[in-house]
Design a protein around this motif. Structure first.
Motif, PDB file in Angstrom:
ATOM      1  N   ASN A  89       6.740   0.090  -0.628  1.00 38.07           N
ATOM      2  CA  ASN A  89       5.829   0.940  -0.908  1.00 38.07           C
ATOM      3  C   ASN A  89       6.029   2.699  -0.333  1.00 38.07           C
ATOM      4  O   ASN A  89       5.964   3.515  -1.124  1.00 38.07           O
ATOM      5  CB  ASN A  89       4.611   0.829   0.195  1.00 38.07           C
ATOM      6  CG  ASN A  89       3.197   1.702   0.253  1.00 38.07           C
ATOM      7  OD1 ASN A  89       2.899   2.583  -1.054  1.00 38.07           O
ATOM      8  ND2 ASN A  89       2.330   2.152   0.978  1.00 38.07           N
ATOM      9  N   SER A 190      -2.726  -2.365   0.787  1.00 38.19           N
ATOM     10  CA  SER A 190      -2.736  -2.692  -0.389  1.00 38.19           C
ATOM     11  C   SER A 190      -4.388  -2.532  -0.077  1.00 38.19           C
ATOM     12  O   SER A 190      -5.348  -3.104  -0.194  1.00 38.19           O
ATOM     13  CB  SER A 190      -2.836  -3.800  -0.961  1.00 38.19           C
ATOM     14  OG  SER A 190      -3.587  -4.098  -1.865  1.00 38.19           O
ATOM     15  N   PRO A 197      -5.287   0.408  -3.289  1.00 39.49           N
ATOM     16  CA  PRO A 197      -4.975  -0.894  -3.623  1.00 39.49           C
ATOM     17  C   PRO A 197      -4.064  -1.359  -4.765  1.00 39.49           C
ATOM     18  O   PRO A 197      -3.108  -1.827  -4.892  1.00 39.49           O
ATOM     19  CB  PRO A 197      -6.005  -1.926  -3.728  1.00 39.49           C
ATOM     20  CG  PRO A 197      -7.169  -0.555  -3.004  1.00 39.49           C
ATOM     21  CD  PRO A 197      -6.504   0.878  -3.883  1.00 39.49           C
ATOM     22  N   GLU A 198      -4.483  -1.006  -5.743  1.00 36.19           N
ATOM     23  CA  GLU A 198      -3.458  -1.260  -7.585  1.00 36.19           C
ATOM     24  C   GLU A 198      -1.442  -0.720  -6.965  1.00 36.19           C
ATOM     25  O   GLU A 198      -1.321  -1.506  -7.136  1.00 36.19           O
ATOM     26  CB  GLU A 198      -3.830  -0.486  -8.335  1.00 36.19           C
ATOM     27  CG  GLU A 198      -2.862  -1.354  -9.652  1.00 36.19           C
ATOM     28  CD  GLU A 198      -4.410  -0.576 -10.760  1.00 36.19           C
ATOM     29  OE1 GLU A 198      -5.627  -0.466 -10.997  1.00 36.19           O
ATOM     30  OE2 GLU A 198      -3.251  -0.258 -12.139  1.00 36.19           O
ATOM     31  N   VAL A 200      -0.499   0.452  -4.124  1.00 38.22           N
ATOM     32  CA  VAL A 200       1.038  -0.450  -3.050  1.00 38.22           C
ATOM     33  C   VAL A 200       0.348  -1.524  -3.577  1.00 38.22           C
ATOM     34  O   VAL A 200       2.101  -2.271  -3.494  1.00 38.22           O
ATOM     35  CB  VAL A 200      -0.326  -0.375  -1.917  1.00 38.22           C
ATOM     36  CG1 VAL A 200       0.626  -0.917  -0.927  1.00 38.22           C
ATOM     37  CG2 VAL A 200      -0.133   0.800  -1.325  1.00 38.22           C
ATOM     38  N   ALA A 201      -0.163  -1.883  -4.168  1.00 31.83           N
ATOM     39  CA  ALA A 201       0.296  -3.750  -5.069  1.00 31.83           C
ATOM     40  C   ALA A 201       1.523  -3.520  -5.637  1.00 31.83           C
ATOM     41  O   ALA A 201       2.569  -4.465  -6.355  1.00 31.83           O
ATOM     42  CB  ALA A 201      -1.045  -4.523  -5.387  1.00 31.83           C
ATOM     43  N   SER A 234      -0.470  -6.801   2.058  1.00 35.92           N
ATOM     44  CA  SER A 234       0.449  -5.580   0.666  1.00 35.92           C
ATOM     45  C   SER A 234       1.465  -6.736   0.243  1.00 35.92           C
ATOM     46  O   SER A 234       2.082  -6.549  -0.948  1.00 35.92           O
ATOM     47  CB  SER A 234       0.806  -4.304   1.121  1.00 35.92           C
ATOM     48  OG  SER A 234       1.999  -4.556   2.168  1.00 35.92           O
ATOM     49  N   CYS A 237       0.380  -9.477  -1.124  1.00 32.95           N
ATOM     50  CA  CYS A 237       0.133  -8.840  -3.043  1.00 32.95           C
ATOM     51  C   CYS A 237       1.798  -9.324  -3.648  1.00 32.95           C
ATOM     52  O   CYS A 237       1.330  -9.543  -4.936  1.00 32.95           O
ATOM     53  CB  CYS A 237      -0.726  -7.524  -3.169  1.00 32.95           C
ATOM     54  SG  CYS A 237      -2.325  -8.238  -3.008  1.00 32.95           S
ATOM     55  N   SER A 310      -7.385  -6.534   1.730  1.00 32.31           N
ATOM     56  CA  SER A 310      -7.274  -5.621   0.199  1.00 32.31           C
ATOM     57  C   SER A 310      -8.414  -6.646  -0.938  1.00 32.31           C
ATOM     58  O   SER A 310      -8.322  -7.445  -0.890  1.00 32.31           O
ATOM     59  CB  SER A 310      -6.025  -6.361  -0.717  1.00 32.31           C
ATOM     60  OG  SER A 310      -5.513  -5.912  -1.553  1.00 32.31           O
TER      61      SER A 310
END
Ligand SMILES: *Cc1c(COP(=O)(O)O)cnc(C)c1O
Length: 407
Positions: A89, A190, A197-198, A200-201, A234, A237, A310
């Protein structure tokens, strides 16, 4: 993937109006970057040359034979630079910061793992770095604070609230409201407002993508089940997303802590102590009291000790695409030890939750089945916690004599 930052009823952007334009700017740059092959190539190069990807998929023949059930494979995120998946990340967001022309990053950290990862990438990319960390966490995790400072980061102790991760996150957001013109908020998991969220995932999905390729090459089939520990969500995900909607069952393991009492665990699923709420920039299931105040949490692992989760996982769980379970501190220490002695792998306390969850179920599966457990990080960092949990007296003696200055 998301609908205006929403995943079902979770996610969104609940931020002060002053942050709106920088959030929109981030969203725009992120979308452009992801569509730019040269950015993707830069991320891939740093992941390979700086962090050592791809990380191996390790077959555990001894452990599988001991349990007499499924074949157990480990995804070795512990072998990343800095010893955890957090590197995936910070490489992505670090390069995005450069691309946006910003010169400074800020981040929140709980145990300090994300703080160290952010300080490392900041040194490499020539970014100024400020880390917000709860004063209580600084006391508990001083070795990480030491390295952040050595790496040139400024560590700001947060003395509000419970002086832990959620307070550090609030304080980092506060900084961002006055610094967004030259500063990127490099969030560590995330969670948070769109597009964090999107994003980092997305940077973490390299984990699951590699598992797909490695499973085909090494097993000749997709895994039957995949286990990952869930703090902010994270690493879960990252390993789950490429498998959503396939025949592979996805199981998240939360911190069951010392039991079900309020403040004794960090379970946001399978408990009525967690309710839908809006805090820290987004909507999700938060552990909270009747007044809606965020509740205290406990876990033997510092990295799973978070009140929110998340929005992506909250939605996948609602839709039955991910199954959530938990492991108690005592089960986690037992699983940690079993893996270490059977395979010579020292897993982080966080990751040992996933191991406990996987081992619990592996025995009742058929030897023709395969499970993958994500080892999100390595356990060397947990030497103090583990020595305490295993009641290792010689280690106490060592600490005492070290402090007294006897070599
Ligand atoms: C931070 C951390 C976690 C928890 O974070 P997620 O966002 O839930 O992945 C898990 N394992 C390790 C080793 C960590 O450092």
């Amino acid at each position: 993937m998301s609908d205006h930052g929403y995943f079902g009823q979770y996610g969104g952007s609940f931020i002060p109006e002053i942050l709106y334009s920088s959030q929109q700017q981030l969203l725009k740059h992120y979308r452009e970057a992801m569509a730019d092959p040269s950015f993707i190539a830069d991320v891939k190069r740093e992941m390979q040359q700086y962090s050592g990807r791809p990380t191996p998929l390790t077959h555990c023949a001894n452990l599988s034979a001991q349990l007499g059930g499924a074949q157990i494979y480990l995804k070795r995120e512990d072998l990343n630079h800095s010893g955890a998946h957090k590197m995936n990340n910070v490489i992505g967001q670090g390069l995005l910061t450069k691309r946006m022309g910003k010169k400074r990053v800020i981040a929140e950290t709980g145990a300090g793992q994300h703080g160290v990862a952010t300080a490392l990438i900041s040194a490499r990319l020539g970014l100024e770095c400020t880390i917000y960390m709860g004063a209580h966490d600084i006391e508990r995790q001083y070795p990480n604070v030491f390295w952040m400072k050595q790496l040139g980061a400024t560590v700001v102790p947060v003395t509000t609230g419970s002086q832990t991760l959620k307070d550090a996150l609030d304080e980092a957001l506060r900084d961002w409201t006055s610094s967004f013109e030259d500063t990127h908020y490099l969030i560590g998991t995330s969670c948070g407002c769109e597009p964090f969220p999107e994003m980092v995932a997305g940077f973490q999905s390299v984990i699951g993508e590699e598992v797909k390729e490695q499973a085909m090459a090494q097993i000749g089939a997709m895994p039957d089940k995949i286990y990952a520990c869930v703090g902010g969500g994270s690493n879960a995900c990252g390993i789950f997303l490429p498998f959503v909607g396939t025949d592979t069952e996805l199981i998240g393991i939360e911190a069951g802590g010392r039991g079900d009492g309020v403040g004794e665990h960090a379970k946001r699923f399978n408990t009525d102590q967690a309710k839908f709420g809006i805090s820290q920039g987004y909507a999700t299931m938060f552990l909270q009291d009747d007044q809606g105040q965020l509740a205290p949490t406990h876990s033997i692992s510092a990295g799973l000790d978070y009140v929110g989760v998340s929005p992506i996982l909250a939605d996948l769980s609602d839709r039955g695409l991910v199954r959530m379970s938990s492991a108690l501190d005592t089960e986690v220490v037992a699983a940690f030890k079993q893996l270490m002695l059977a395979e010579g792998i020292i897993a982080a306390m966080e990751s040992s939750h996933a191991i406990a969850g996987g081992l619990r179920e592996a025995a009742s599966l058929d030897p023709s089945q395969n499970i993958v457990i994500n080892v999100s990080g390595r356990g060397d960092k947990d030497i103090f916690t583990i020595a305490k949990a295993l009641e290792d007296e010689p280690f106490k003696d060592f600490l005492r004599s070290y402090l007294e200055g006897q070599d």
